[in-house]
Design an enzyme around this catalytic site. Sequence first.
Site, PDB file in Angstrom:
ATOM      1  N   SER A 152       0.834  -1.198   0.000  1.00  0.00           N
ATOM      2  CA  SER A 152       0.000   0.000   0.000  1.00  0.00           C
ATOM      3  C   SER A 152       0.871   1.251   0.000  1.00  0.00           C
ATOM      4  O   SER A 152       1.641   1.477  -0.931  1.00  0.00           O
ATOM      5  CB  SER A 152      -0.975  -0.051   1.170  1.00  0.00           C
ATOM      6  N   ASP A 228      -9.992  -5.591  -3.629  1.00  0.00           N
ATOM      7  CA  ASP A 228      -9.430  -4.581  -2.735  1.00  0.00           C
ATOM      8  C   ASP A 228     -10.385  -3.392  -2.667  1.00  0.00           C
ATOM      9  O   ASP A 228     -10.780  -2.824  -3.696  1.00  0.00           O
ATOM     10  CB  ASP A 228      -8.075  -4.131  -3.300  1.00  0.00           C
ATOM     11  N   HIS A 261      -7.364  -6.001   0.594  1.00  0.00           N
ATOM     12  CA  HIS A 261      -6.196  -5.185   0.930  1.00  0.00           C
ATOM     13  C   HIS A 261      -5.476  -5.682   2.183  1.00  0.00           C
ATOM     14  O   HIS A 261      -4.504  -5.068   2.620  1.00  0.00           O
ATOM     15  CB  HIS A 261      -6.667  -3.736   1.153  1.00  0.00           C
TER      16      HIS A 261
END
Length: 285
Positions: A152, A228, A261
Site C-alpha cells: 500500500s 481490494d 487489501h
Amino acid sequence: MNPKHTDRERIEHRACFGGWQDVYRHQSEALDCAMHVAVYLPPQAEQRRCPVLYWLSGLTCTEQNFITKAGAQRYAADHGVIVVAPDTSPRGDAVPDADGYDLGKGAGFYLDATQAPWSSHYRMQDYVARELPDWIDAHIPNSGARAISGHSMGGHGALVTALRNPGRYRSVSAFSPIVSPTQVPWGQKAFAAYLGEDREAWKAWDACELIADAQERLPLLVDQGEDDEFLDTQLQPERLAAACDAAGHPLDLRMRKGYDHSYYFIASFIGEHFIFHMRQLSRTR
C-alpha cells in the site's frame, strides 16, 4: 548472533523458524527521533552473510504488522534472507501529528518533507534509502545484496525508493501499491502537507512519473487484489501498467481474484515474492 553496540537497544528477541525475530530501538539522525526496526535473522546467518530484504509497511502500521501477520519468517528461513522492517514514520512527543490516519504518525509516505512543521522530522526517504541501510551494514553482518518490497503506502515507498536510487537494490516488488499518489486522495492530501502546493514537486515521489526517466530497468513485480476496497479510488494499478508500457519498463502485474487489501492477501503470496527476489539476490556481481 548477538553483537553488542552502543547505539542500539534490542527490545524483542524471539526464536522463529530456526532464526531470530528481533526488534531494535535506535536514534535516527534523519528523523531526529528514536525509531523501532524489526530484523529477522535466518538460521543461515550463523554461518554466512545473507542478503537483505527491506519491507515497507502501509498506513497506520508499525514495524509489528508485517512481522506478526505476513508469515514471512518461514520463507526468509527457507531462502536465507535477512528481513528488515522499519516503522512507517517518525515517532515521539516532539513529532508533529494530524487528525486522521492518513497524515502524520503512521503515514510518513517514504518521502522527505519540505514544509513546516513536517520537515523537521518527516524525512523517511533519507532514513529508508540511506541511514537505515548504513545502520544495518554497521550492525548486522550481511552480503551487501539488497531488495525492497512493501504494501500500500509501503508499496509506493518501495517502488519510489528503488526508482530514485538506481544500483542500490537488486529487485523490487509491491503488494497493492499506491502507484500514482499525485492522482489519488491519499497521496494528494499527504503531498500537499509534506511538499506544499507545487504539484511539479510532487512528481519526484510518484512511481508512474519516475518510470519514464528510470536509469535502470529493474523488473517490477506487483500483486493486486481484485476485491481490494481501495482499488479504484486509491490504488489504480492501470496507471502503472500504462506508464511501464509507454516507457518499455518491465512489469509483472498480477491481479488476484477474490483478494482484498489485508494481510491475508500478503500472507497468501509473500512466498512467491521471496522466490522473485532470490533470483536476483543470489546472483554474483
